[in-house]
Design a protein around this motif. Structure first.
Motif, PDB file in Angstrom:
ATOM      1  N   ILE A  55       0.836  -1.206   0.000  1.00 12.80           N
ATOM      2  CA  ILE A  55       0.000   0.000   0.000  1.00 12.80           C
ATOM      3  C   ILE A  55       0.868   1.252   0.000  1.00 12.80           C
ATOM      4  O   ILE A  55       0.613   2.210  -0.740  1.00 12.80           O
ATOM      5  CB  ILE A  55      -0.948  -0.006   1.213  1.00 12.80           C
ATOM      6  N   MET A  72      -2.747  11.303  -2.130  1.00 11.24           N
ATOM      7  CA  MET A  72      -3.126  10.411  -1.052  1.00 11.24           C
ATOM      8  C   MET A  72      -2.108  10.523   0.074  1.00 11.24           C
ATOM      9  O   MET A  72      -0.917  10.720  -0.179  1.00 11.24           O
ATOM     10  CB  MET A  72      -3.214   8.959  -1.544  1.00 11.24           C
ATOM     11  N   SER A  79      -3.923   3.337   7.680  1.00  5.43           N
ATOM     12  CA  SER A  79      -4.956   3.751   6.732  1.00  5.43           C
ATOM     13  C   SER A  79      -4.434   4.918   5.894  1.00  5.43           C
ATOM     14  O   SER A  79      -3.348   5.444   6.152  1.00  5.43           O
ATOM     15  CB  SER A  79      -6.232   4.155   7.476  1.00  5.43           C
ATOM     16  N   TYR A  80      -5.202   5.329   4.921  1.00  3.11           N
ATOM     17  CA  TYR A  80      -4.789   6.447   4.070  1.00  3.11           C
ATOM     18  C   TYR A  80      -6.034   7.210   3.618  1.00  3.11           C
ATOM     19  O   TYR A  80      -7.154   6.693   3.620  1.00  3.11           O
ATOM     20  CB  TYR A  80      -3.983   5.953   2.866  1.00  3.11           C
ATOM     21  N   THR A  81      -5.814   8.450   3.255  1.00  2.00           N
ATOM     22  CA  THR A  81      -6.903   9.309   2.794  1.00  2.00           C
ATOM     23  C   THR A  81      -6.555   9.845   1.416  1.00  2.00           C
ATOM     24  O   THR A  81      -5.390   9.905   1.021  1.00  2.00           O
ATOM     25  CB  THR A  81      -7.134  10.491   3.756  1.00  2.00           C
ATOM     26  N   SER A 130     -11.517   8.397   3.363  1.00  4.66           N
ATOM     27  CA  SER A 130     -10.434   7.546   3.850  1.00  4.66           C
ATOM     28  C   SER A 130     -10.531   6.169   3.212  1.00  4.66           C
ATOM     29  O   SER A 130     -11.531   5.839   2.559  1.00  4.66           O
ATOM     30  CB  SER A 130     -10.507   7.417   5.377  1.00  4.66           C
ATOM     31  N   SER A 131      -9.524   5.373   3.437  1.00  3.58           N
ATOM     32  CA  SER A 131      -9.511   4.023   2.872  1.00  3.58           C
ATOM     33  C   SER A 131     -10.562   3.138   3.525  1.00  3.58           C
ATOM     34  O   SER A 131     -10.866   2.051   3.016  1.00  3.58           O
ATOM     35  CB  SER A 131      -8.127   3.396   3.057  1.00  3.58           C
ATOM     36  N   GLN A 132     -11.130   3.577   4.652  1.00  4.94           N
ATOM     37  CA  GLN A 132     -12.147   2.802   5.359  1.00  4.94           C
ATOM     38  C   GLN A 132     -13.568   3.249   5.016  1.00  4.94           C
ATOM     39  O   GLN A 132     -14.528   2.651   5.491  1.00  4.94           O
ATOM     40  CB  GLN A 132     -11.911   2.908   6.869  1.00  4.94           C
ATOM     41  N   CYS A 177     -14.712  -0.371  -0.690  1.00  3.84           N
ATOM     42  CA  CYS A 177     -14.078   0.909  -0.353  1.00  3.84           C
ATOM     43  C   CYS A 177     -13.595   1.581  -1.640  1.00  3.84           C
ATOM     44  O   CYS A 177     -12.605   1.130  -2.241  1.00  3.84           O
ATOM     45  CB  CYS A 177     -12.907   0.701   0.610  1.00  3.84           C
ATOM     46  N   LEU A 179     -11.918   4.290  -2.307  1.00  4.54           N
ATOM     47  CA  LEU A 179     -10.553   4.811  -2.355  1.00  4.54           C
ATOM     48  C   LEU A 179      -9.543   3.696  -2.612  1.00  4.54           C
ATOM     49  O   LEU A 179      -8.519   3.924  -3.266  1.00  4.54           O
ATOM     50  CB  LEU A 179     -10.215   5.538  -1.051  1.00  4.54           C
ATOM     51  N   TYR A 180      -9.837   2.512  -2.122  1.00  8.33           N
ATOM     52  CA  TYR A 180      -8.969   1.361  -2.391  1.00  8.33           C
ATOM     53  C   TYR A 180      -8.973   1.024  -3.881  1.00  8.33           C
ATOM     54  O   TYR A 180      -7.927   0.726  -4.463  1.00  8.33           O
ATOM     55  CB  TYR A 180      -9.439   0.171  -1.563  1.00  8.33           C
ATOM     56  N   LEU A 183      -6.879   3.602  -5.645  1.00 10.44           N
ATOM     57  CA  LEU A 183      -5.450   3.375  -5.440  1.00 10.44           C
ATOM     58  C   LEU A 183      -4.950   2.255  -6.345  1.00 10.44           C
ATOM     59  O   LEU A 183      -3.899   2.389  -6.978  1.00 10.44           O
ATOM     60  CB  LEU A 183      -5.184   3.030  -3.973  1.00 10.44           C
TER      61      LEU A 183
END
Length: 254
Positions: A55, A72, A79-81, A130-132, A177, A179-180, A183
């Motif tokens: 990641i 990002m 986690s990441y945003t 966010s990634s969540q 998710c 954002l995942y 990415l």
């Protein structure tokens, strides 16, 4: 969740000018895209599993390809945003909450009147998540941003990919998710884009709209019908003219 300072969407109510209304689609209008759905050929990015190190590497590669400030950022907890861009492809009217003031109808009963409008077909928004953050939360955040009263269950988020001149659409599940997915696909929207569409396939409940709103929709429908007729007449007139020119060049056998 915060919103990026990106292009804004223009709303249209029944009080706006006729020229603006002509830009919008009626609820009966369909998008005639050639869409192929093939589960065998689609790449389901949501099933990929990445380690923390992978990641971090992908975030670095992603940021290296970004030409704006929409980077990002990795957090301490792993986690990441980042930002996702959502395109709106809504063909039905959506509604704002009624005004605070109450009005009386002809029977003297108190009533509230909402405002319904169509979003332009090229509406898009950047959302910082966010990634969540899951799909259902994204949909709710979009509706809250526009202060819409429509039920979030009426909408779904789709993954759109273009490969070999074919368009593939995949409906995302509520627990995915976005954002995942962004990415894994990278920042290019040619590889992957996110689209918000209506989840319903049934007929529009026209009884839910007020009389002025229905009159407004009829005017829009009439303009689209007239424009469609003009385009057909123009096309056939052009074809007829080309045939006549071709006939004039043909020499009669002696």
């Amino acid at each position: 969740m915060t919103w990026g300072s990106t292009e804004s969407s223009t709303f249209s109510s029944q009080d706006e000018s006729k020229s603006e209304l002509e830009l919008y689609f009626t609820a009966c209008t369909s998008f005639f895209h050639k869409v192929r759905r093939s589960t065998d050929e689609q790449i389901d990015l949501s099933k990929q599993e990445l380690s923390v190190g992978e990641i971090q590497q992908k975030v670095q590669e992603y940021n290296a390809q970004v030409n704006s400030s929409l980077y990002m950022v990795i957090n301490k907890d792993g986690s990441y945003t980042g930002f996702i861009k959502v395109h709106f492809q809504l063909v039905r009217p959506i509604s704002l909450p009624p005004p605070q003031s109450l009005e009386e109808d002809q029977q003297g009963a108190l009533m509230k009147r909402r405002t319904s409008f169509y979003l332009p077909k090229d509406t898009a928004k950047h959302l910082h998540i966010s990634s969540q953050t899951r799909v259902r939360e994204v949909i709710e955040a979009l509706l809250n941003k526009f202060t819409l009263v429509d039920n979030p269950a009426k909408f779904s988020l789709f993954e759109r990919t273009d490969r070999q001149n074919q368009v593939y659409m995949r409906k995302l599940s509520d627990d995915e998710c976005p954002l995942y997915l962004r990415l894994c696909a990278g920042p290019s929207e040619k590889v992957l884009s996110l689209v918000l569409k209506e989840n319903e396939t049934g007929e529009v409940n026209w009884d839910a709209f007020s009389f002025p709103e229905l009159c407004n929709f009829l005017r829009i429908l009439q303009r689209e019908e007239e424009e469609h007729v003009r385009q057909i007449v123009k096309r056939y007139a052009l074809a007829r003219e080309m045939m006549k020119k071709a006939m004039s060049r043909i020499t009669t056998p002696g």
